[in-house]
Design a protein around this motif. Structure first.
Motif, PDB file in Angstrom:
ATOM      1  N   THR A   1       7.777  59.753  39.938  1.00 53.24           N
ATOM      2  CA  THR A   1       8.715  60.066  40.592  1.00 53.24           C
ATOM      3  C   THR A   1       9.143  61.698  40.428  1.00 53.24           C
ATOM      4  O   THR A   1       8.713  62.411  39.316  1.00 53.24           O
ATOM      5  N   CYS A   2       9.636  62.204  41.500  1.00 53.99           N
ATOM      6  CA  CYS A   2       9.873  63.827  41.645  1.00 53.99           C
ATOM      7  C   CYS A   2      11.529  63.851  42.161  1.00 53.99           C
ATOM      8  O   CYS A   2      11.763  63.086  43.141  1.00 53.99           O
ATOM      9  N   ASN A   3      12.388  64.229  41.311  1.00 53.64           N
ATOM     10  CA  ASN A   3      13.739  64.595  41.832  1.00 53.64           C
ATOM     11  C   ASN A   3      14.080  65.708  41.624  1.00 53.64           C
ATOM     12  O   ASN A   3      13.474  66.524  40.887  1.00 53.64           O
TER      13      ASN A   3
ATOM     14  N   THR B   1      17.347  69.131  42.329  1.00 56.38           N
ATOM     15  CA  THR B   1      18.787  69.435  42.563  1.00 56.38           C
ATOM     16  C   THR B   1      18.881  70.945  42.829  1.00 56.38           C
ATOM     17  O   THR B   1      18.048  71.675  42.640  1.00 56.38           O
ATOM     18  N   ASN B   2      19.739  71.023  43.922  1.00 58.36           N
ATOM     19  CA  ASN B   2      20.235  72.478  44.567  1.00 58.36           C
ATOM     20  C   ASN B   2      19.015  72.993  45.268  1.00 58.36           C
ATOM     21  O   ASN B   2      18.797  74.078  44.879  1.00 58.36           O
ATOM     22  N   TYR B   3      18.282  72.151  45.815  1.00 58.15           N
ATOM     23  CA  TYR B   3      17.087  72.510  46.757  1.00 58.15           C
ATOM     24  C   TYR B   3      17.504  71.876  48.292  1.00 58.15           C
ATOM     25  O   TYR B   3      17.872  70.801  48.040  1.00 58.15           O
ATOM     26  N   SER B   4      17.090  72.400  49.277  1.00 61.12           N
ATOM     27  CA  SER B   4      17.160  72.025  50.408  1.00 61.12           C
ATOM     28  C   SER B   4      15.833  72.098  51.088  1.00 61.12           C
ATOM     29  O   SER B   4      15.361  72.918  52.168  1.00 61.12           O
ATOM     30  N   PRO B   5      14.560  71.384  50.510  1.00 61.52           N
ATOM     31  CA  PRO B   5      13.180  71.656  51.054  1.00 61.52           C
ATOM     32  C   PRO B   5      13.129  71.340  52.353  1.00 61.52           C
ATOM     33  O   PRO B   5      13.520  70.095  52.735  1.00 61.52           O
ATOM     34  N   ALA B   6      12.193  71.837  53.162  1.00 59.65           N
ATOM     35  CA  ALA B   6      11.729  71.392  54.504  1.00 59.65           C
ATOM     36  C   ALA B   6      10.643  70.501  54.308  1.00 59.65           C
ATOM     37  O   ALA B   6      10.241  69.740  55.090  1.00 59.65           O
ATOM     38  N   TYR B   7       9.778  70.610  53.281  1.00 57.86           N
ATOM     39  CA  TYR B   7       8.779  69.880  52.989  1.00 57.86           C
ATOM     40  C   TYR B   7       8.506  69.639  51.412  1.00 57.86           C
ATOM     41  O   TYR B   7       8.942  70.499  50.736  1.00 57.86           O
TER      42      TYR B   7
ATOM     43  N   LYS C   1      -0.040  57.289  48.427  1.00 57.98           N
ATOM     44  CA  LYS C   1       1.177  57.180  49.299  1.00 57.98           C
ATOM     45  C   LYS C   1       2.409  58.152  48.661  1.00 57.98           C
ATOM     46  O   LYS C   1       2.816  58.012  47.550  1.00 57.98           O
ATOM     47  N   VAL C   2       3.065  58.753  49.633  1.00 56.49           N
ATOM     48  CA  VAL C   2       4.214  59.759  49.487  1.00 56.49           C
ATOM     49  C   VAL C   2       5.366  59.182  50.011  1.00 56.49           C
ATOM     50  O   VAL C   2       5.342  59.051  51.468  1.00 56.49           O
ATOM     51  N   THR C   3       6.700  59.060  49.333  1.00 51.77           N
ATOM     52  CA  THR C   3       7.714  58.850  50.101  1.00 51.77           C
ATOM     53  C   THR C   3       8.528  60.213  50.042  1.00 51.77           C
ATOM     54  O   THR C   3       8.563  60.704  48.938  1.00 51.77           O
ATOM     55  N   PHE C   4       9.842  60.349  50.923  1.00 51.67           N
ATOM     56  CA  PHE C   4      10.527  61.477  50.710  1.00 51.67           C
ATOM     57  C   PHE C   4      11.846  61.059  51.335  1.00 51.67           C
ATOM     58  O   PHE C   4      12.268  60.688  52.273  1.00 51.67           O
ATOM     59  N   ASP C   5      12.899  61.064  50.148  1.00 58.60           N
ATOM     60  CA  ASP C   5      14.219  60.586  50.662  1.00 58.60           C
ATOM     61  C   ASP C   5      15.057  61.776  50.376  1.00 58.60           C
ATOM     62  O   ASP C   5      15.497  62.157  49.269  1.00 58.60           O
ATOM     63  N   THR C   6      15.501  62.650  51.373  1.00 60.32           N
ATOM     64  CA  THR C   6      16.351  63.843  51.361  1.00 60.32           C
ATOM     65  C   THR C   6      17.738  63.451  50.902  1.00 60.32           C
ATOM     66  O   THR C   6      18.476  64.444  50.402  1.00 60.32           O
TER      67      THR C   6
ATOM     68  N   LEU D   1      18.796  60.879  48.589  1.00 58.17           N
ATOM     69  CA  LEU D   1      18.498  60.720  46.961  1.00 58.17           C
ATOM     70  C   LEU D   1      18.120  62.011  46.586  1.00 58.17           C
ATOM     71  O   LEU D   1      18.089  61.993  45.403  1.00 58.17           O
ATOM     72  N   LYS D   2      17.399  62.925  47.274  1.00 58.24           N
ATOM     73  CA  LYS D   2      16.678  63.985  46.729  1.00 58.24           C
ATOM     74  C   LYS D   2      15.560  63.544  45.722  1.00 58.24           C
ATOM     75  O   LYS D   2      15.515  63.974  44.781  1.00 58.24           O
ATOM     76  N   GLN D   3      14.605  62.676  46.333  1.00 59.64           N
ATOM     77  CA  GLN D   3      13.583  62.250  45.418  1.00 59.64           C
ATOM     78  C   GLN D   3      12.367  61.944  46.288  1.00 59.64           C
ATOM     79  O   GLN D   3      12.437  61.722  47.793  1.00 59.64           O
ATOM     80  N   SER D   4      11.371  62.192  45.774  1.00 64.72           N
ATOM     81  CA  SER D   4      10.108  61.772  46.497  1.00 64.72           C
ATOM     82  C   SER D   4       9.211  60.647  45.119  1.00 64.72           C
ATOM     83  O   SER D   4       9.294  61.066  44.185  1.00 64.72           O
ATOM     84  N   LEU D   5       8.751  59.755  45.870  1.00 69.67           N
ATOM     85  CA  LEU D   5       7.961  58.884  45.011  1.00 69.67           C
ATOM     86  C   LEU D   5       6.275  59.088  45.552  1.00 69.67           C
ATOM     87  O   LEU D   5       6.126  59.168  46.625  1.00 69.67           O
TER      88      LEU D   5
END
Lengths: 116, 110
Positions: free
Chosen positions: B22-24, B26-32, B63-68, B70-74
């Motif tokens: 898991t990667c969470n 905060t206070n970022y707005s990444p495009a990728y 496999k990678v998921t990205f939920d902007t 939740l601000k989380q990637s699995l």
């Protein structure tokens, strides 16, 4: 396969001495970076370089640090007067593009700096 | 302040199982967001990139998921093997730069 090369692989220096770490990025890449990793800790951003100038630097990259691209191939990191806390692995990285069309970062194998 | 947190420092799993990291942030707005693998004493090696408008990306057993929201990637490794043992780093774009999380050290036991 093209790769980022770094020299030296390991350097031991006395506190207060100047150190230059060298990197040869992948030849057609345009963006260049230095990161450092203190043993057991995270990879920390130091500086990014594009179009022959620094585009971003972190709070770690103080006046003791400088970067240069002296010719078309080398990219160097200089530490003017090393401190014990500069001991770390220093990684050079490059990539073809930045911004929204970005791709992956290609890292070198690192230069381990030990300050005594 | 800006943070990138990888929730587990270390994860031990049995060969053949699926590893989920898991990667969470905060206070970022990444495009990728990118995932890298780092072996001891080596430089990070790129694995996958996922953009903010993509929900999921796959590459072989990864496999990678990205939920902007939740601000989380699995990051998932299916049918894990001992050779998958390494530290896995997530990285976020900050304009033209990338910032890394502290990494999760994965050990796959035979």
């Amino acid at each position: 396969e093209p790769e980022v090369t770094q020299t030296p692989s390991h350097q031991v220096t006395q506190m207060g001495q100047e150190v230059i770490l060298r990197c040869v990025p992948i030849s057609n890449h345009l963006y260049f970076y230095w990161y450092r990793q203190i043993l057991g800790q995270k990879v920390e951003f130091l500086v990014s370089f594009y179009n022959n100038e620094i585009s971003e630097k972190s709070e770690i990259f103080d006046d003791q640090f400088s970067v240069e691209r002296p010719d078309g191939s080398n990219f160097t990191l200089k530490i003017r007067s090393t401190k014990l806390e500069d001991s770390a692995m220093y990684f050079c990285a490059s990539r073809l593009q930045g911004g929204l069309n970005t791709g992956e970062l290609f890292f070198g194998e690192g230069s381990r700096l030990t300050v005594l | 302040s800006q943070k990138i947190e990888q929730n587990s420092e270390a994860l031990n799993i049995q060969e053949g199982k699926t590893a989920t990291l898991t990667c969470n942030y905060t206070n970022y707005s990444p495009a990728y967001l990118q995932w890298y693998r780092q072996d001891p004493g080596r430089g990070p090696v790129f694995l996958l990139l996922i953009r903010e408008n993509e929900k999921e990306k796959r590459k072989e057993r990864l496999k990678v998921t990205f939920d902007t929201t939740l601000k989380q990637s699995l990051f998932h490794i299916t049918a894990s093997q001992p050779a998958d043992s390494a530290t896995y780093l997530c990285a976020l774009d900050v304009g033209y730069d990338m910032r890394f999380g502290a990494g999760t050290r994965l050990t796959v036991k035979p």
